[in-house]
Motif scaffolding. Structure first.
Motif, mmCIF file in Angstrom:
data_model
loop_
_atom_site.group_PDB
_atom_site.id
_atom_site.type_symbol
_atom_site.label_atom_id
_atom_site.label_comp_id
_atom_site.label_asym_id
_atom_site.label_seq_id
_atom_site.Cartn_x
_atom_site.Cartn_y
_atom_site.Cartn_z
ATOM 1 N N ASP A 88 0.785 -1.311 0.112
ATOM 2 C CA ASP A 88 0.160 0.003 -0.102
ATOM 3 C C ASP A 88 0.965 1.213 -0.155
ATOM 4 O OD1 ASP A 88 -2.015 2.011 0.509
ATOM 5 O OD2 ASP A 88 -2.796 1.244 2.092
ATOM 6 N N GLY A 89 0.970 1.942 -1.096
ATOM 7 C CA GLY A 89 2.043 2.941 -1.368
ATOM 8 C C GLY A 89 1.691 4.051 -0.364
ATOM 9 N N ARG A 90 0.493 4.131 -0.080
ATOM 10 C CA ARG A 90 0.106 5.504 0.690
ATOM 11 C C ARG A 90 0.572 5.344 2.360
ATOM 12 N NH1 ARG A 90 -5.937 4.553 0.021
ATOM 13 N NH2 ARG A 90 -5.058 2.308 0.511
ATOM 14 N N ARG A 91 1.052 4.050 2.727
ATOM 15 C CA ARG A 91 1.327 3.827 4.139
ATOM 16 C C ARG A 91 2.841 3.744 4.136
ATOM 17 N NH1 ARG A 91 -1.521 -0.966 7.076
ATOM 18 N NH2 ARG A 91 0.179 -2.050 5.911
ATOM 19 N N VAL A 92 3.632 3.820 5.061
ATOM 20 C CA VAL A 92 4.790 3.878 5.650
ATOM 21 C C VAL A 92 5.153 2.725 6.241
ATOM 22 C CG1 VAL A 92 7.006 4.922 6.556
ATOM 23 C CG2 VAL A 92 5.536 6.148 5.067
ATOM 24 N N VAL A 93 6.098 1.695 6.051
ATOM 25 C CA VAL A 93 6.546 0.959 7.089
ATOM 26 C C VAL A 93 8.130 1.058 7.622
ATOM 27 C CG1 VAL A 93 5.323 -0.936 6.139
ATOM 28 C CG2 VAL A 93 7.454 -0.496 5.171
ATOM 29 N N LEU A 94 8.300 0.501 8.775
ATOM 30 C CA LEU A 94 9.560 0.931 9.397
ATOM 31 C C LEU A 94 10.310 -0.471 9.460
ATOM 32 C CD1 LEU A 94 7.692 2.918 11.932
ATOM 33 C CD2 LEU A 94 9.506 3.697 10.942
ATOM 34 N N THR A 95 11.633 -0.358 9.321
ATOM 35 C CA THR A 95 12.502 -1.398 9.464
ATOM 36 C C THR A 95 13.800 -1.159 10.309
ATOM 37 O OG1 THR A 95 13.384 -3.258 7.987
ATOM 38 C CG2 THR A 95 13.695 -1.086 7.013
ATOM 39 N N VAL A 96 14.351 -2.319 10.612
ATOM 40 C CA VAL A 96 15.573 -2.012 11.479
ATOM 41 C C VAL A 96 16.559 -2.030 10.461
ATOM 42 C CG1 VAL A 96 17.191 -3.159 13.156
ATOM 43 C CG2 VAL A 96 14.585 -3.303 13.260
ATOM 44 N N THR A 97 17.456 -1.043 10.726
ATOM 45 C CA THR A 97 18.844 -0.940 9.940
ATOM 46 C C THR A 97 19.854 -1.953 10.413
ATOM 47 O OG1 THR A 97 19.847 0.812 11.169
ATOM 48 C CG2 THR A 97 18.202 1.668 9.512
ATOM 49 N N ASP A 98 20.824 -2.021 9.624
ATOM 50 C CA ASP A 98 22.248 -2.751 10.156
ATOM 51 C C ASP A 98 22.696 -2.245 11.531
ATOM 52 O OD1 ASP A 98 22.071 -4.466 8.039
ATOM 53 O OD2 ASP A 98 23.527 -3.479 6.988
ATOM 54 N N ALA A 99 22.591 -0.945 11.501
ATOM 55 C CA ALA A 99 23.147 0.010 12.812
ATOM 56 C C ALA A 99 22.207 -0.576 13.855
ATOM 57 C CB ALA A 99 23.255 1.258 12.585
ATOM 58 N N GLY A 100 20.904 -0.743 13.802
ATOM 59 C CA GLY A 100 19.948 -0.921 14.551
ATOM 60 C C GLY A 100 20.095 -2.335 15.216
ATOM 61 N N ARG A 101 20.455 -3.136 14.186
ATOM 62 C CA ARG A 101 20.711 -4.654 14.518
ATOM 63 C C ARG A 101 21.885 -4.855 15.641
ATOM 64 N NH1 ARG A 101 18.964 -4.970 9.677
ATOM 65 N NH2 ARG A 101 16.991 -6.102 9.443
ATOM 66 N N GLN A 102 22.998 -4.072 15.007
ATOM 67 C CA GLN A 102 24.204 -3.923 15.852
ATOM 68 C C GLN A 102 24.059 -3.533 17.293
ATOM 69 O OE1 GLN A 102 27.470 -5.425 14.968
ATOM 70 N NE2 GLN A 102 27.614 -5.070 17.219
ATOM 71 N N ALA A 103 23.291 -2.386 17.657
ATOM 72 C CA ALA A 103 22.845 -1.907 18.713
ATOM 73 C C ALA A 103 22.247 -2.918 19.842
ATOM 74 C CB ALA A 103 21.889 -0.467 18.666
ATOM 75 N N LEU A 104 21.163 -3.653 18.987
ATOM 76 C CA LEU A 104 20.477 -4.807 19.695
ATOM 77 C C LEU A 104 21.668 -5.748 20.118
ATOM 78 C CD1 LEU A 104 17.275 -5.233 17.871
ATOM 79 C CD2 LEU A 104 17.569 -4.371 20.319
ATOM 80 N N ARG A 105 22.604 -6.121 19.214
ATOM 81 C CA ARG A 105 23.487 -7.153 19.577
ATOM 82 C C ARG A 105 24.500 -6.696 20.689
ATOM 83 N NH1 ARG A 105 23.523 -8.193 14.024
ATOM 84 N NH2 ARG A 105 25.347 -6.630 13.663
ATOM 85 N N ASP A 106 24.809 -5.339 20.654
ATOM 86 C CA ASP A 106 25.819 -4.797 21.712
ATOM 87 C C ASP A 106 24.935 -4.699 22.840
ATOM 88 O OD1 ASP A 106 27.617 -4.433 19.800
ATOM 89 O OD2 ASP A 106 27.084 -2.189 19.490
ATOM 90 N N ARG A 108 22.587 -6.941 23.981
ATOM 91 C CA ARG A 108 22.431 -8.278 24.558
ATOM 92 C C ARG A 108 23.866 -8.611 25.176
ATOM 93 N NH1 ARG A 108 19.119 -9.537 19.180
ATOM 94 N NH2 ARG A 108 17.208 -8.787 19.939
ATOM 95 N N ASN A 109 24.815 -8.344 24.099
ATOM 96 C CA ASN A 109 26.354 -8.656 24.840
ATOM 97 C C ASN A 109 26.583 -8.188 26.064
ATOM 98 O OD1 ASN A 109 26.513 -10.519 22.503
ATOM 99 N ND2 ASN A 109 27.734 -8.777 21.405
ATOM 100 N N ALA A 110 26.233 -6.957 26.272
ATOM 101 C CA ALA A 110 26.563 -6.019 27.762
ATOM 102 C C ALA A 110 25.677 -6.971 28.765
ATOM 103 C CB ALA A 110 26.074 -4.733 27.236
ATOM 104 N N ARG A 111 24.490 -7.191 28.509
ATOM 105 C CA ARG A 111 23.507 -8.015 29.585
ATOM 106 C C ARG A 111 24.254 -9.384 29.907
ATOM 107 N NH1 ARG A 111 20.859 -3.752 31.152
ATOM 108 N NH2 ARG A 111 19.538 -3.160 29.756
ATOM 109 N N ALA A 112 24.900 -10.165 28.834
ATOM 110 C CA ALA A 112 25.330 -11.403 29.069
ATOM 111 C C ALA A 112 26.878 -11.018 29.838
ATOM 112 C CB ALA A 112 25.801 -12.153 27.650
ATOM 113 N N GLU A 113 27.466 -10.002 29.341
ATOM 114 C CA GLU A 113 28.789 -9.771 30.254
ATOM 115 C C GLU A 113 28.503 -9.236 31.732
ATOM 116 O OE1 GLU A 113 30.939 -6.708 28.127
ATOM 117 O OE2 GLU A 113 31.005 -8.157 26.279
#
Length: 146
Positions: A88-106, A108-113
């Motif tokens: 639906d070209g009238r709507r906008v969807v959001l997606t996680v960028t590579d930087a966003g995925r890295q921020a999540l990994r970081d 999660r890693n910080a919590r494990a540490e």
């Protein structure tokens, strides 16, 4: 199973202790710069794939305005991007960028540490560490049977 163990007492003790562990791990600040609402939105977006802000708000059970503010902050930092909805070209969807995925990994890693530091702080005996190591797969199996 030990006849003296009451499954209700075991369940209650597990819920209490696991809840406390999760809350404490979330409360302790770690590097990564994501607030709890940002991490929640980013994690949900990563799990669900491209979706709308309103859909994320419904899933998180928060107002569309609150989710919009959170997503705008993530977008400003380059962790989320907006794209036209392919259906639906009238709507906008959001997606996680590579930087966003890295921020999540970081994060999660910080919590494990954080947990690893607690485990190696001298507060646990080697026998207790073995018990905790054995508990992980059991807790995962328990979660699968709920």
């Amino acid at each position: 199973m030990n006849e003296d163990l009451d499954p209700n007492s075991v369940a209650s003790a597990l819920l209490t202790s696991i809840g406390m562990l999760v809350r404490r791990a979330r409360q302790v600040p770690v590097e990564g710069g994501l607030t709890m609402p940002e991490r929640t939105a980013l994690s949900r977006l990563e799990r669900t794939g491209p979706t709308t802000s309103s859909a994320l708000a419904r899933e998180a059970q928060i107002t569309a305005q609150a989710m919009g503010a959170t997503l705008n902050a993530l977008r400003t930092r380059g962790l989320v991007e907006r794209r036209p909805d392919p259906d639906d070209g009238r709507r906008v969807v959001l997606t996680v960028t590579d930087a966003g995925r890295q921020a999540l990994r970081d994060k999660r890693n910080a919590r494990a540490e954080l947990l690893a530091r607690a485990l190696t702080s001298g507060a646990f005996t080697s026998t207790e560490l073995e018990q905790l190591a054995a508990a992980g797969p059991l807790l995962e199996r328990l979660a699968q049977h709920i």
